[in-house]
Design a protein around this motif. Structure first.
Motif, PDB file in Angstrom:
ATOM      1  N   ASP A  37     -17.915  57.938  27.561  1.00  0.00           N
ATOM      2  CA  ASP A  37     -17.821  56.670  28.081  1.00  0.00           C
ATOM      3  C   ASP A  37     -18.845  55.656  27.609  1.00  0.00           C
ATOM      4  O   ASP A  37     -18.748  54.756  28.320  1.00  0.00           O
ATOM      5  CB  ASP A  37     -17.839  56.863  29.554  1.00  0.00           C
ATOM      6  CG  ASP A  37     -19.589  57.277  30.034  1.00  0.00           C
ATOM      7  OD1 ASP A  37     -20.290  57.583  29.110  1.00  0.00           O
ATOM      8  OD2 ASP A  37     -19.834  57.558  31.087  1.00  0.00           O
ATOM      9  N   GLY A  38     -19.338  55.941  26.475  1.00  0.00           N
ATOM     10  CA  GLY A  38     -20.544  54.992  25.860  1.00  0.00           C
ATOM     11  C   GLY A  38     -21.990  55.314  26.374  1.00  0.00           C
ATOM     12  O   GLY A  38     -22.897  54.843  25.662  1.00  0.00           O
ATOM     13  N   LEU A  39     -22.074  56.275  27.157  1.00  0.00           N
ATOM     14  CA  LEU A  39     -23.475  57.016  27.447  1.00  0.00           C
ATOM     15  C   LEU A  39     -23.371  58.518  27.450  1.00  0.00           C
ATOM     16  O   LEU A  39     -23.781  59.171  26.612  1.00  0.00           O
ATOM     17  CB  LEU A  39     -23.950  56.500  28.614  1.00  0.00           C
ATOM     18  CG  LEU A  39     -25.042  56.680  29.110  1.00  0.00           C
ATOM     19  CD1 LEU A  39     -26.185  56.602  27.920  1.00  0.00           C
ATOM     20  CD2 LEU A  39     -25.776  56.087  30.499  1.00  0.00           C
ATOM     21  N   ALA A  40     -22.311  59.032  28.387  1.00  0.00           N
ATOM     22  CA  ALA A  40     -22.373  60.487  28.405  1.00  0.00           C
ATOM     23  C   ALA A  40     -21.207  60.896  27.223  1.00  0.00           C
ATOM     24  O   ALA A  40     -20.468  60.079  26.654  1.00  0.00           O
ATOM     25  CB  ALA A  40     -21.689  61.005  29.654  1.00  0.00           C
ATOM     26  N   MET A  41     -21.271  62.125  26.695  1.00  0.00           N
ATOM     27  CA  MET A  41     -20.474  62.481  25.766  1.00  0.00           C
ATOM     28  C   MET A  41     -20.134  63.837  25.993  1.00  0.00           C
ATOM     29  O   MET A  41     -20.913  64.849  26.457  1.00  0.00           O
ATOM     30  CB  MET A  41     -21.500  62.451  24.311  1.00  0.00           C
ATOM     31  CG  MET A  41     -20.327  62.711  23.161  1.00  0.00           C
ATOM     32  SD  MET A  41     -21.583  62.585  21.636  1.00  0.00           S
ATOM     33  CE  MET A  41     -21.765  60.524  21.746  1.00  0.00           C
ATOM     34  N   VAL A  42     -18.803  64.343  25.552  1.00  0.00           N
ATOM     35  CA  VAL A  42     -18.429  65.614  25.880  1.00  0.00           C
ATOM     36  C   VAL A  42     -17.646  65.880  24.415  1.00  0.00           C
ATOM     37  O   VAL A  42     -16.808  65.127  24.015  1.00  0.00           O
ATOM     38  CB  VAL A  42     -17.388  65.683  27.015  1.00  0.00           C
ATOM     39  CG1 VAL A  42     -16.595  67.089  26.977  1.00  0.00           C
ATOM     40  CG2 VAL A  42     -17.964  65.459  28.233  1.00  0.00           C
ATOM     41  N   SER A  43     -17.773  67.168  23.998  1.00  0.00           N
ATOM     42  CA  SER A  43     -17.389  67.769  22.743  1.00  0.00           C
ATOM     43  C   SER A  43     -16.269  68.614  23.274  1.00  0.00           C
ATOM     44  O   SER A  43     -16.730  69.468  24.064  1.00  0.00           O
ATOM     45  CB  SER A  43     -18.132  68.322  22.006  1.00  0.00           C
ATOM     46  OG  SER A  43     -18.981  67.374  21.137  1.00  0.00           O
ATOM     47  N   ILE A  44     -15.039  68.912  22.662  1.00  0.00           N
ATOM     48  CA  ILE A  44     -14.100  69.913  22.895  1.00  0.00           C
ATOM     49  C   ILE A  44     -13.856  70.578  21.643  1.00  0.00           C
ATOM     50  O   ILE A  44     -13.307  69.999  20.759  1.00  0.00           O
ATOM     51  CB  ILE A  44     -12.839  69.036  23.669  1.00  0.00           C
ATOM     52  CG1 ILE A  44     -13.352  68.824  25.065  1.00  0.00           C
ATOM     53  CG2 ILE A  44     -11.832  70.588  23.595  1.00  0.00           C
ATOM     54  CD1 ILE A  44     -12.108  68.259  25.960  1.00  0.00           C
ATOM     55  N   PHE A  45     -13.809  71.818  21.581  1.00  0.00           N
ATOM     56  CA  PHE A  45     -13.990  72.815  20.237  1.00  0.00           C
ATOM     57  C   PHE A  45     -12.425  73.640  20.810  1.00  0.00           C
ATOM     58  O   PHE A  45     -12.604  74.204  21.851  1.00  0.00           O
ATOM     59  CB  PHE A  45     -15.004  73.725  19.950  1.00  0.00           C
ATOM     60  CG  PHE A  45     -16.369  72.740  19.863  1.00  0.00           C
ATOM     61  CD1 PHE A  45     -16.396  72.285  18.237  1.00  0.00           C
ATOM     62  CD2 PHE A  45     -17.074  72.717  20.820  1.00  0.00           C
ATOM     63  CE1 PHE A  45     -17.553  71.593  18.110  1.00  0.00           C
ATOM     64  CE2 PHE A  45     -18.204  72.079  20.529  1.00  0.00           C
ATOM     65  CZ  PHE A  45     -18.464  71.405  19.207  1.00  0.00           C
ATOM     66  N   ILE A  46     -11.440  73.644  19.839  1.00  0.00           N
ATOM     67  CA  ILE A  46     -10.352  74.515  20.047  1.00  0.00           C
ATOM     68  C   ILE A  46     -10.316  75.486  18.966  1.00  0.00           C
ATOM     69  O   ILE A  46     -10.001  75.131  17.926  1.00  0.00           O
ATOM     70  CB  ILE A  46      -9.073  73.563  20.144  1.00  0.00           C
ATOM     71  CG1 ILE A  46      -9.469  72.682  21.154  1.00  0.00           C
ATOM     72  CG2 ILE A  46      -7.822  74.670  20.263  1.00  0.00           C
ATOM     73  CD1 ILE A  46      -8.090  71.599  21.150  1.00  0.00           C
ATOM     74  N   GLU A  47     -10.255  76.658  19.260  1.00  0.00           N
ATOM     75  CA  GLU A  47     -10.392  77.659  17.990  1.00  0.00           C
ATOM     76  C   GLU A  47      -9.381  78.541  18.112  1.00  0.00           C
ATOM     77  O   GLU A  47      -8.976  79.282  19.318  1.00  0.00           O
ATOM     78  CB  GLU A  47     -11.580  78.544  18.167  1.00  0.00           C
ATOM     79  CG  GLU A  47     -12.036  79.656  17.189  1.00  0.00           C
ATOM     80  CD  GLU A  47     -13.291  80.297  17.398  1.00  0.00           C
ATOM     81  OE1 GLU A  47     -13.444  81.304  16.717  1.00  0.00           O
ATOM     82  OE2 GLU A  47     -13.806  80.321  18.444  1.00  0.00           O
ATOM     83  N   LYS A  48      -8.715  78.808  16.892  1.00  0.00           N
ATOM     84  CA  LYS A  48      -7.486  79.916  17.038  1.00  0.00           C
ATOM     85  C   LYS A  48      -8.222  81.119  16.883  1.00  0.00           C
ATOM     86  O   LYS A  48      -8.995  81.721  16.160  1.00  0.00           O
ATOM     87  CB  LYS A  48      -6.686  79.935  15.771  1.00  0.00           C
ATOM     88  CG  LYS A  48      -5.738  81.020  15.352  1.00  0.00           C
ATOM     89  CD  LYS A  48      -4.334  80.794  16.430  1.00  0.00           C
ATOM     90  CE  LYS A  48      -3.295  81.985  16.139  1.00  0.00           C
ATOM     91  NZ  LYS A  48      -2.403  81.729  17.246  1.00  0.00           N
ATOM     92  N   LEU A  49      -8.040  82.098  17.783  1.00  0.00           N
ATOM     93  CA  LEU A  49      -8.591  83.638  17.931  1.00  0.00           C
ATOM     94  C   LEU A  49      -7.951  84.549  16.943  1.00  0.00           C
ATOM     95  O   LEU A  49      -6.817  84.768  17.019  1.00  0.00           O
ATOM     96  CB  LEU A  49      -8.319  84.040  19.412  1.00  0.00           C
ATOM     97  CG  LEU A  49      -9.440  83.248  20.085  1.00  0.00           C
ATOM     98  CD1 LEU A  49      -9.033  83.787  21.910  1.00  0.00           C
ATOM     99  CD2 LEU A  49     -10.810  83.177  19.918  1.00  0.00           C
ATOM    100  N   THR A  50      -8.493  85.359  16.087  1.00  0.00           N
ATOM    101  CA  THR A  50      -8.135  86.319  15.143  1.00  0.00           C
ATOM    102  C   THR A  50      -8.263  87.594  16.099  1.00  0.00           C
ATOM    103  O   THR A  50      -9.032  87.625  16.934  1.00  0.00           O
ATOM    104  CB  THR A  50      -9.031  86.161  13.870  1.00  0.00           C
ATOM    105  OG1 THR A  50     -10.412  86.575  14.364  1.00  0.00           O
ATOM    106  CG2 THR A  50      -8.746  85.186  13.381  1.00  0.00           C
ATOM    107  N   ARG A  51      -7.815  88.417  15.608  1.00  0.00           N
ATOM    108  CA  ARG A  51      -7.602  89.963  16.065  1.00  0.00           C
ATOM    109  C   ARG A  51      -8.948  90.280  16.562  1.00  0.00           C
ATOM    110  O   ARG A  51      -9.416  90.996  17.711  1.00  0.00           O
ATOM    111  CB  ARG A  51      -7.016  90.947  15.261  1.00  0.00           C
ATOM    112  CG  ARG A  51      -6.885  92.438  15.876  1.00  0.00           C
ATOM    113  CD  ARG A  51      -6.242  93.307  14.977  1.00  0.00           C
ATOM    114  NE  ARG A  51      -4.665  92.728  14.737  1.00  0.00           N
ATOM    115  CZ  ARG A  51      -3.951  93.537  14.180  1.00  0.00           C
ATOM    116  NH1 ARG A  51      -4.210  94.507  13.300  1.00  0.00           N
ATOM    117  NH2 ARG A  51      -2.602  93.067  13.967  1.00  0.00           N
ATOM    118  N   ASP A  52     -10.054  90.222  15.445  1.00  0.00           N
ATOM    119  CA  ASP A  52     -11.321  90.801  15.768  1.00  0.00           C
ATOM    120  C   ASP A  52     -12.430  89.476  16.457  1.00  0.00           C
ATOM    121  O   ASP A  52     -13.640  89.840  16.152  1.00  0.00           O
ATOM    122  CB  ASP A  52     -12.233  91.146  14.570  1.00  0.00           C
ATOM    123  CG  ASP A  52     -11.996  90.476  13.324  1.00  0.00           C
ATOM    124  OD1 ASP A  52     -11.211  89.424  13.450  1.00  0.00           O
ATOM    125  OD2 ASP A  52     -12.748  90.597  12.304  1.00  0.00           O
TER     126      ASP A  52
END
Length: 335
Positions: A273-288
């Motif tokens: 919003d110009g001050l606060a910040m949020v990162s979003i990570f999206i990871e494909k899960l492998t079997r292990d």
């Protein structure tokens, strides 16, 4: 020859250090309108000073029950900003910023993480965008005066307009307008994080030698990540959408980023919003692959993870837990 690796980065024990790298004498009481205008003016002047001045200082960063002491050297110039951050306690880590490229040296892992980002900043990452960007969602006031690092300072409160973001208290040098101290506050006024200069010198010139790392990284493994600004991102690049976020938040970056314990790069989106910040990570899960769900907290940094359709979605930011939880749960594949 240095080894380049774009898959995983070993980061044990580095959370506090990275968090710093990805934000009194009683004054005469004034009327609210004039106080707000003066506070907004100070914030704009502080943001400009952080970019335009040369300075060398020592600061203390407190988060939860951890404390780190660091030296920061900042050089302004027509060719871009240059910064060097050196850990004076714990592991001898260093961060070097040249324009939009940030290199983090981790001698305990013999590793270097390189990030090319339009938001590449060190201490100035705790400073807000121009006031026009954040004025609709925060209120401003000059609370009082104080002294920090031997310098007289105005104390400015930044008060959120809702419970979806945190508040800030900033100590602004009355002489140079540099930020001398910053505290992140929750809705009860409790300090969650603190940055404070204990020494600060403003200089006419900064020798280039002060900006060079003491670690060459010649025998280190190098991990590289890239990010695109919102203007550079093509719609076809974006595979995921965030269907809920607080008013005023927009996506500022999108890219691929390496993460510990992941065999492939993950999608990474940054919202602010110009001050606060949020990162979003999206990871494909492998079997292990190791997965995690639910909340976690360290100081003012909240994290919330959910599993959806074989992917792990993780939201992390210096915002209340409610915000990261709602944002994580709103992530959907793009049609």
């Amino acid at each position: 020859m240095r080894n380049k690796n774009k898959n995983t980065f070993p980061r044990p024990g580095t959370t506090v250090f990275i968090a710093l790298t990805w934000l009194l004498f009683q004054a005469t009481v004034v009327f609210a309108d004039s106080a707000s205008e003066k506070a907004q003016m100070l914030i704009n002047e502080m943001s400009r000073a952080s970019h335009d001045l040369n300075y060398d200082g020592v600061l203390v960063y407190r988060c939860a029950n951890q404390m780190n002491t660091m030296r920061i050297i900042h050089k302004a110039g027509g060719e871009g900003e240059h910064e060097r951050l050196v850990s004076l306690t714990g592991s001898a880590r260093e961060v070097i910023r040249d324009g939009n490229t940030v290199r983090c040296f981790f001698p305990e892992n013999k590793a270097v993480m390189v990030e090319k980002s339009h938001a590449g900043k060190l201490i100035s990452s705790y400073l807000p965008d121009p006031i026009e960007r954040i004025a609709d969602h925060y209120h401003f006031e000059i609370a009082t005066q104080d002294r920090v690092a031997g310098r007289n300072a105005w104390v400015v409160n930044i008060i959120p307009g809702d419970n979806l973001r945190y508040g800030y208290q900033l100590w602004v040098d009355q002489d140079t307008r540099l930020m001398l101290k910053s505290e992140l506050k929750n809705s009860d006024g409790i300090t969650l994080e603190q940055i404070m200069f204990t020494q600060l010198e403003v200089l006419e010139q900064i020798p280039d030698s002060l900006l060079k790392p003491t670690i060459t990284g010649a025998d280190y493994t190098w991990y590289e990540t890239t990010a695109k600004s919102k203007m550079e991102v093509q719609n076809s690049d974006i595979r995921w959408i965030v269907t809920w976020m607080p008013d005023g938040f927009t996506m500022s970056e999108y890219g691929k980023q390496s993460m510990s314990m992941s065999q492939v790069p993950v999608d990474h989106m940054v919202f602010t919003d110009g001050l606060a910040m949020v990162s979003i990570f999206i990871e494909k899960l492998t079997r292990d692959a190791q997965s995690a769900e639910g909340p976690s907290t360290m100081g003012g940094i909240n994290t919330y993870a959910v599993l959806t359709g074989g992917y792990q979605v993780t939201a992390v930011g210096e915002v209340p837990m409610t915000t990261v939880r709602l944002m994580a749960n709103s992530v959907k594949p793009r049609d």
